[in-house]
Write a protein that holds these residues in place. Structure first.
Motif, PDB file in Angstrom:
ATOM      1  N   ALA A 151      -3.204  -8.119   5.502  1.00  0.00           N
ATOM      2  CA  ALA A 151      -4.301  -7.676   6.377  1.00  0.00           C
ATOM      3  C   ALA A 151      -3.874  -6.367   7.039  1.00  0.00           C
ATOM      4  O   ALA A 151      -2.755  -5.887   6.835  1.00  0.00           O
ATOM      5  CB  ALA A 151      -4.613  -8.731   7.443  1.00  0.00           C
ATOM      6  N   ARG A 152      -4.788  -5.784   7.814  1.00  0.00           N
ATOM      7  CA  ARG A 152      -4.454  -4.583   8.586  1.00  0.00           C
ATOM      8  C   ARG A 152      -3.287  -4.877   9.526  1.00  0.00           C
ATOM      9  O   ARG A 152      -3.225  -5.942  10.132  1.00  0.00           O
ATOM     10  CB  ARG A 152      -5.652  -4.137   9.425  1.00  0.00           C
ATOM     11  N   LYS A 182      -0.263  -3.273  14.635  1.00  0.00           N
ATOM     12  CA  LYS A 182       0.435  -2.201  15.357  1.00  0.00           C
ATOM     13  C   LYS A 182       0.080  -0.822  14.818  1.00  0.00           C
ATOM     14  O   LYS A 182       0.271   0.188  15.493  1.00  0.00           O
ATOM     15  CB  LYS A 182       1.951  -2.418  15.261  1.00  0.00           C
ATOM     16  N   ASP A 183      -0.402  -0.765  13.578  1.00  0.00           N
ATOM     17  CA  ASP A 183      -0.749   0.515  12.945  1.00  0.00           C
ATOM     18  C   ASP A 183      -1.955   0.296  12.041  1.00  0.00           C
ATOM     19  O   ASP A 183      -1.825  -0.176  10.922  1.00  0.00           O
ATOM     20  CB  ASP A 183       0.449   1.038  12.134  1.00  0.00           C
ATOM     21  N   ARG A 184      -3.156   0.656  12.515  1.00  0.00           N
ATOM     22  CA  ARG A 184      -4.394   0.360  11.796  1.00  0.00           C
ATOM     23  C   ARG A 184      -4.523   1.148  10.496  1.00  0.00           C
ATOM     24  O   ARG A 184      -5.388   0.857   9.672  1.00  0.00           O
ATOM     25  CB  ARG A 184      -5.611   0.644  12.686  1.00  0.00           C
ATOM     26  N   GLN A 185      -3.662   2.147  10.301  1.00  0.00           N
ATOM     27  CA  GLN A 185      -3.689   2.910   9.054  1.00  0.00           C
ATOM     28  C   GLN A 185      -2.858   2.226   7.957  1.00  0.00           C
ATOM     29  O   GLN A 185      -2.858   2.684   6.821  1.00  0.00           O
ATOM     30  CB  GLN A 185      -3.145   4.328   9.284  1.00  0.00           C
ATOM     31  N   SER A 186      -2.161   1.169   8.319  1.00  0.00           N
ATOM     32  CA  SER A 186      -1.276   0.488   7.364  1.00  0.00           C
ATOM     33  C   SER A 186      -1.699  -0.970   7.177  1.00  0.00           C
ATOM     34  O   SER A 186      -2.410  -1.531   7.998  1.00  0.00           O
ATOM     35  CB  SER A 186       0.176   0.534   7.855  1.00  0.00           C
ATOM     36  N   MET A 187      -1.226  -1.560   6.089  1.00  0.00           N
ATOM     37  CA  MET A 187      -1.422  -2.974   5.822  1.00  0.00           C
ATOM     38  C   MET A 187      -0.090  -3.686   6.036  1.00  0.00           C
ATOM     39  O   MET A 187       0.972  -3.063   6.037  1.00  0.00           O
ATOM     40  CB  MET A 187      -1.922  -3.189   4.386  1.00  0.00           C
ATOM     41  N   ASP A 193      -0.136 -13.804   8.819  1.00  0.00           N
ATOM     42  CA  ASP A 193      -0.593 -15.178   8.594  1.00  0.00           C
ATOM     43  C   ASP A 193      -2.101 -15.263   8.363  1.00  0.00           C
ATOM     44  O   ASP A 193      -2.573 -16.112   7.613  1.00  0.00           O
ATOM     45  CB  ASP A 193      -0.215 -16.064   9.791  1.00  0.00           C
ATOM     46  N   ASN A 194      -2.863 -14.394   9.032  1.00  0.00           N
ATOM     47  CA  ASN A 194      -4.323 -14.469   8.915  1.00  0.00           C
ATOM     48  C   ASN A 194      -4.883 -13.486   7.887  1.00  0.00           C
ATOM     49  O   ASN A 194      -6.072 -13.189   7.877  1.00  0.00           O
ATOM     50  CB  ASN A 194      -4.979 -14.209  10.283  1.00  0.00           C
ATOM     51  N   GLY A 195      -4.025 -12.980   7.013  1.00  0.00           N
ATOM     52  CA  GLY A 195      -4.463 -12.010   6.007  1.00  0.00           C
ATOM     53  C   GLY A 195      -5.166 -12.657   4.821  1.00  0.00           C
ATOM     54  O   GLY A 195      -5.310 -13.876   4.742  1.00  0.00           O
ATOM     55  N   LYS A 196      -5.616 -11.807   3.894  1.00  0.00           N
ATOM     56  CA  LYS A 196      -6.276 -12.289   2.681  1.00  0.00           C
ATOM     57  C   LYS A 196      -5.227 -12.657   1.633  1.00  0.00           C
ATOM     58  O   LYS A 196      -4.186 -12.002   1.503  1.00  0.00           O
ATOM     59  CB  LYS A 196      -7.207 -11.209   2.122  1.00  0.00           C
ATOM     60  N   HIS A 197      -5.526 -13.704   0.888  1.00  0.00           N
ATOM     61  CA  HIS A 197      -4.646 -14.195  -0.178  1.00  0.00           C
ATOM     62  C   HIS A 197      -4.261 -13.047  -1.115  1.00  0.00           C
ATOM     63  O   HIS A 197      -5.126 -12.289  -1.559  1.00  0.00           O
ATOM     64  CB  HIS A 197      -5.388 -15.281  -0.955  1.00  0.00           C
TER      65      HIS A 197
END
Length: 303
Positions: A190-191, A194-199, A203-207
């Motif tokens: 997921a995003r 701490k840095d919205r320009q990075s992934m 735990d709550n990210g996409k599979h």
């Protein structure tokens, strides 16, 4: 704007609204129908509905078909490396350093600008700034992309991506020497908070699933092939960093001291999919770009 009305038949009761719409006109795809529903162009019994609405017998549907938006993308003549092209699909080998589609700050010089000059018939599902684009690769990643030339081809290719039947294999050079020959990374992305320009792996990210195997080992580096099972933004770059072997040259996810090669050493070398019209499986392979191959050769000579 053109309007069309339809009353739900008994055999259509219980079907999703987007599926029903796609059967009313062979030119309409479910993806197109979903876009119209979200934009409020589809009313059921004079009310707006969601894309997962299930129809009832005698529901009265009114579709207001919007005028096609004029593409705002300036066609630019480019020397594109086309690997395959027919009336439905196009496979292009994108060079390193080229952005795939226009965005704020990159309105010209993108792959879409070049495609617009090469062929006028590109699918419109993704809107005016991304015609034909089914999937993307990062600016500094080179390699093969499939492009849809009509909406039906677009929907077929997107469905194959969703169903994980598209073959996507990348070659990469990573920091460190990976001791085992094969591995699978399964970690949600997921995003980065701490840095919205990075992934980042969260735990709550996409599979997200990446398979890899080692092609060669050098002093302090490993040459690997990564196969995508899912296609999250920056997936290979994030996953390889997560297991402690970040990509060489990667300015975003690599270590501070990395190779000065103008971006990550990553190449989308193999692309395979089922042709939307013929049903035939097609696979294409693009060799490493000369500078990438030179880097591999240097590392072989220096070990």
């Amino acid at each position: 704007m053109e309007k069309m009305e339809h009353t739900i038949l008994e055999e259509q009761a219980g079907e999703r609204i987007d599926k029903v719409l796609s059967t009313l006109n062979k030119e309409w795809s479910r993806t197109q129908a979903q876009a119209w529903i979200k934009e409020g162009h589809v009313l059921v019994n004079e009310e707006q509905i969601k894309t997962n609405y299930k129809c009832s017998f005698n529901d009265r549907i009114v579709i207001t078909i919007p005028e096609p938006e004029e593409l705002d993308v300036v066609p630019e003549n480019m020397d594109l490396e086309i690997y395959y092209e027919d009336q439905d699909v196009l496979v292009v080998n994108k060079p390193k350093g080229m952005v795939v589609h226009p965005a704020p700050g990159h309105l010209t010089g993108t792959l879409v600008n070049g495609l617009m000059a090469h062929c006028k018939d590109l699918s419109g599902i993704n809107g005016v700034m991304r015609p034909g684009i089914v999937h993307r690769i990062d600016k500094d990643t080179s390699g093969l992309l499939m492009v849809a030339k009509n909406d039906l081809a677009h929907e077929s290719l997107v469905n194959q991506l969703v169903e994980k039947t598209v073959t996507r294999k990348y070659r990469a050079i990573v920091h460190g020497v990976i001791p085992h020959d094969y591995g699978t990374i399964e970690a949600p992305i997921a995003r980065d908070q701490k840095d919205r320009q990075s992934m980042a792996v969260t735990d709550n990210g996409k599979h997200a699933v990446t398979h890899f195997h080692v092609l060669d080992r050098f002093t302090n580096f490993t040459f690997v092939e990564c196969q995508l099972e899912t296609g999250r933004t920056h997936q290979i770059r994030v996953h390889m960093k997560y297991i402690g072997y970040p990509l060489a040259g990667d300015p975003k996810y690599g270590p501070r001291k990395t190779l000065d090669i103008g971006g990550q050493a990553l190449h989308a070398g193999i692309l395979g999919f089922v042709h939307p019209r013929s049903g035939e499986y097609m696979e294409f392979e693009a060799p490493l770009p000369p500078d990438f191959q030179q880097l591999v050769d240097q590392m072989k000579n220096n070990r």
